[in-house]
Design an enzyme around this catalytic site. Structure first.
Site, PDB file in Angstrom:
ATOM      1  N   MET A  30       0.837  -1.200   0.000  1.00 31.68           N
ATOM      2  CA  MET A  30       0.000   0.000   0.000  1.00 31.68           C
ATOM      3  C   MET A  30       0.877   1.258   0.000  1.00 31.68           C
ATOM      4  O   MET A  30       0.393   2.355   0.276  1.00 31.68           O
ATOM      5  CB  MET A  30      -0.941   0.001   1.196  1.00 31.68           C
ATOM      6  CG  MET A  30      -1.918  -1.173   1.141  1.00 31.68           C
ATOM      7  SD  MET A  30      -3.473  -0.844   1.968  1.00 31.68           S
ATOM      8  CE  MET A  30      -2.914  -0.499   3.615  1.00 31.68           C
ATOM      9  N   TYR A  32       4.105   3.989   0.905  1.00 31.21           N
ATOM     10  CA  TYR A  32       4.806   4.573   2.054  1.00 31.21           C
ATOM     11  C   TYR A  32       5.843   3.544   2.518  1.00 31.21           C
ATOM     12  O   TYR A  32       5.897   3.149   3.667  1.00 31.21           O
ATOM     13  CB  TYR A  32       3.835   4.969   3.172  1.00 31.21           C
ATOM     14  CG  TYR A  32       4.299   6.202   3.906  1.00 31.21           C
ATOM     15  CD1 TYR A  32       4.257   7.449   3.281  1.00 31.21           C
ATOM     16  CD2 TYR A  32       4.822   6.135   5.198  1.00 31.21           C
ATOM     17  CE1 TYR A  32       4.714   8.586   3.928  1.00 31.21           C
ATOM     18  CE2 TYR A  32       5.274   7.259   5.850  1.00 31.21           C
ATOM     19  CZ  TYR A  32       5.214   8.489   5.221  1.00 31.21           C
ATOM     20  OH  TYR A  32       5.668   9.607   5.860  1.00 31.21           O
ATOM     21  N   LEU A  33       6.654   3.147   1.559  1.00 29.34           N
ATOM     22  CA  LEU A  33       7.518   1.981   1.731  1.00 29.34           C
ATOM     23  C   LEU A  33       8.621   2.210   2.760  1.00 29.34           C
ATOM     24  O   LEU A  33       9.188   3.299   2.850  1.00 29.34           O
ATOM     25  CB  LEU A  33       8.134   1.595   0.385  1.00 29.34           C
ATOM     26  CG  LEU A  33       7.141   1.300  -0.741  1.00 29.34           C
ATOM     27  CD1 LEU A  33       7.880   0.884  -2.013  1.00 29.34           C
ATOM     28  CD2 LEU A  33       6.130   0.230  -0.335  1.00 29.34           C
ATOM     29  N   HIS A  37       9.018  -3.433   3.630  1.00 29.27           N
ATOM     30  CA  HIS A  37       8.690  -3.642   2.220  1.00 29.27           C
ATOM     31  C   HIS A  37       9.972  -3.947   1.422  1.00 29.27           C
ATOM     32  O   HIS A  37       9.973  -4.803   0.537  1.00 29.27           O
ATOM     33  CB  HIS A  37       8.045  -2.395   1.618  1.00 29.27           C
ATOM     34  CG  HIS A  37       6.783  -1.950   2.294  1.00 29.27           C
ATOM     35  ND1 HIS A  37       6.730  -0.831   3.098  1.00 29.27           N
ATOM     36  CD2 HIS A  37       5.534  -2.462   2.281  1.00 29.27           C
ATOM     37  CE1 HIS A  37       5.495  -0.673   3.542  1.00 29.27           C
ATOM     38  NE2 HIS A  37       4.744  -1.646   3.074  1.00 29.27           N
ATOM     39  N   GLN A 154      -3.052 -12.260   7.336  1.00 30.87           N
ATOM     40  CA  GLN A 154      -3.166 -12.005   5.895  1.00 30.87           C
ATOM     41  C   GLN A 154      -2.420 -13.076   5.095  1.00 30.87           C
ATOM     42  O   GLN A 154      -2.929 -13.616   4.114  1.00 30.87           O
ATOM     43  CB  GLN A 154      -2.597 -10.616   5.593  1.00 30.87           C
ATOM     44  CG  GLN A 154      -2.330 -10.344   4.129  1.00 30.87           C
ATOM     45  CD  GLN A 154      -1.941  -8.899   3.891  1.00 30.87           C
ATOM     46  OE1 GLN A 154      -2.766  -8.023   3.928  1.00 30.87           O
ATOM     47  NE2 GLN A 154      -0.668  -8.647   3.654  1.00 30.87           N
ATOM     48  N   SER A 186       6.192  -0.235  10.308  1.00 34.43           N
ATOM     49  CA  SER A 186       4.845  -0.137   9.753  1.00 34.43           C
ATOM     50  C   SER A 186       4.642   1.269   9.213  1.00 34.43           C
ATOM     51  O   SER A 186       5.126   2.237   9.804  1.00 34.43           O
ATOM     52  CB  SER A 186       3.805  -0.409  10.846  1.00 34.43           C
ATOM     53  OG  SER A 186       2.515   0.003  10.419  1.00 34.43           O
TER      54      SER A 186
HETATM   55  P1  AMP Z   1       1.367  -2.900   3.504  1.00 39.69           P
HETATM   56  O1  AMP Z   1       1.952  -1.865   2.604  1.00 39.69           O
HETATM   57  O2  AMP Z   1       1.336  -2.512   4.937  1.00 39.69           O
HETATM   58  O3  AMP Z   1       0.060  -3.461   2.987  1.00 39.69           O
HETATM   59  O4  AMP Z   1       2.395  -4.124   3.464  1.00 39.69           O
HETATM   60  C1  AMP Z   1       2.776  -4.708   2.241  1.00 39.69           C
HETATM   61  C2  AMP Z   1       3.563  -5.963   2.529  1.00 39.69           C
HETATM   62  O5  AMP Z   1       4.714  -5.637   3.298  1.00 39.69           O
HETATM   63  C3  AMP Z   1       2.762  -6.993   3.341  1.00 39.69           C
HETATM   64  O6  AMP Z   1       3.036  -8.298   2.848  1.00 39.69           O
HETATM   65  C4  AMP Z   1       3.318  -6.804   4.728  1.00 39.69           C
HETATM   66  O7  AMP Z   1       3.208  -7.961   5.536  1.00 39.69           O
HETATM   67  C5  AMP Z   1       4.763  -6.466   4.446  1.00 39.69           C
HETATM   68  N1  AMP Z   1       5.332  -5.758   5.594  1.00 39.69           N
HETATM   69  C6  AMP Z   1       4.884  -4.610   6.149  1.00 39.69           C
HETATM   70  N2  AMP Z   1       5.632  -4.286   7.217  1.00 39.69           N
HETATM   71  C7  AMP Z   1       6.567  -5.260   7.345  1.00 39.69           C
HETATM   72  C8  AMP Z   1       7.624  -5.504   8.262  1.00 39.69           C
HETATM   73  N3  AMP Z   1       7.879  -4.688   9.278  1.00 39.69           N
HETATM   74  N4  AMP Z   1       8.380  -6.608   8.072  1.00 39.69           N
HETATM   75  C9  AMP Z   1       8.138  -7.455   7.047  1.00 39.69           C
HETATM   76  N5  AMP Z   1       7.155  -7.280   6.147  1.00 39.69           N
HETATM   77  C10 AMP Z   1       6.383  -6.197   6.291  1.00 39.69           C
END
Ligand code: AMP
Length: 282
Positions: A30, A32-33, A37, A154, A186
């Site tokens: 989503m 805001y990497l 990510h 998820q 996050s």
């Molecule tokens: P999001 O942008 O929050 O939807 O996350 C996209 C992907 O990145 C998802 O598969 C998340 O589980 C993964 N992700 C987000 N934060 C972390 C983290 N701290 N460590 C590992 N994977 C992450």
């Protein structure tokens, strides 16, 4: 690196890669990497000939009172990071590209799996996740897709969807990436005030404490989760949504730590809802 806003652009590029016999990895995000990510993108670049990163704040996975509008966005930063990591294509569609105004088809797991843990307070969340990930799979047709263990429910749900719908895509799970002080990275950490950022450490500290208890032989889930709840309750800015232990595959609650178990929590720090977890391997 190419940036695509339309489904057709992505299909054309992937078709050209496929004609050359190249393998394709997909990293759905989503935006805001951050370094979490980045770890997924690195894995995809290492394991696949070409990597597609999707950056899309998916409206169908947000409930009516959730943070869809406020969700942080910085596409310039995201595309620069993707490029520096060796991604080949960033798919960054508008919501109107992904959903027709009268879109009415969803992908939904009709077991209790999406109703457990986060599903209790976010009843439509996983239907939205399955629907958008399913669409991304159909658009990109990847060989492998990369997901973080940070969002453990998820990940389990996507695995189930892939199995039930015969997607034939390998789902690769990547470990949780943390800040130096332990807080799981996050995009939502950006909502935290300095005092809340400090208070948010109660999540990772409690995860590490729980992990230690299990390593030291605790198998009683009630004792484990009660100790974890007590630890979180001592932080005045924290409010527990859930602390639970579930079967790591089915997400059904368990009473004993036996086999593969996911110990997961969601905790509000002020208005920000954060999640963290650890996995006990079988
Ligand atoms: P999001 O942008 O929050 O939807 O996350 C996209 C992907 O990145 C998802 O598969 C998340 O589980 C993964 N992700 C987000 N934060 C972390 C983290 N701290 N460590 C590992 N994977 C992450």
């Amino acid at each position: 690196m190419e940036i695509a806003a339309t489904i057709e652009q992505v299909r054309a590029q992937v078709r050209a890669w496929r004609q050359k016999g190249l393998t394709v990895g997909l990293v759905p995000t989503m935006g805001y990497l951050h370094e979490g990510h980045a770890s997924l993108i690195r894995q995809s670049v290492a394991q696949c000939d070409r990597t597609v990163v999707s950056v899309f704040v998916n409206p169908t996975q947000f409930g009516p009172n959730e943070d869809l509008e406020a969700y942080p966005r910085d596409f310039d930063h995201d595309s620069n990071l993707c490029q520096s990591l060796g991604a080949d294509l960033v798919f960054h569609p508008e919501a109107s590209e992904m959903y027709a105004p009268d879109a009415a088809t969803y992908v939904e797991i009709l077991s209790d799996m999406p109703k457990q843990l986060c599903g209790k307070t976010r009843p439509i969340h996983f239907r939205g996740v399955c629907t958008v990930v399913s669409k991304l799979f159909n658009i990109v047709l990847p060989d492998k897709a990369f997901f973080g263990q940070k969002d453990a429910q998820q990940l389990a749900i996507i695995r189930r969807m892939v199995r039930d719908m015969s997607y034939g895509i390998e789902i690769v799970s990547c470990p949780i990436v943390r800040e130096a002080d332990g807080l799981a990275k996050s995009s939502r950490n950006t909502y935290l005030s300095p005092a809340e950022r400090q208070a948010a450490l109660v999540l990772s500290k409690t995860i590490f404490m729980g992990q230690d208890m299990v390593q030291n032989g605790e198998t009683d889930v009630h004792k484990l989760t009660q100790a974890m709840r007590d630890a979180i309750s001592r932080e005045p800015l924290a409010r527990i949504d859930y602390v639970e232990a579930v079967n790591a595959v089915t997400m059904e609650p368990v009473a004993q730590i036996h086999g593969a178990v996911l110990v997961a929590m969601a905790v509000y720090i002020g208005k920000t809802r954060l999640i963290d977890n650890f996995l006990v391997e079988a």
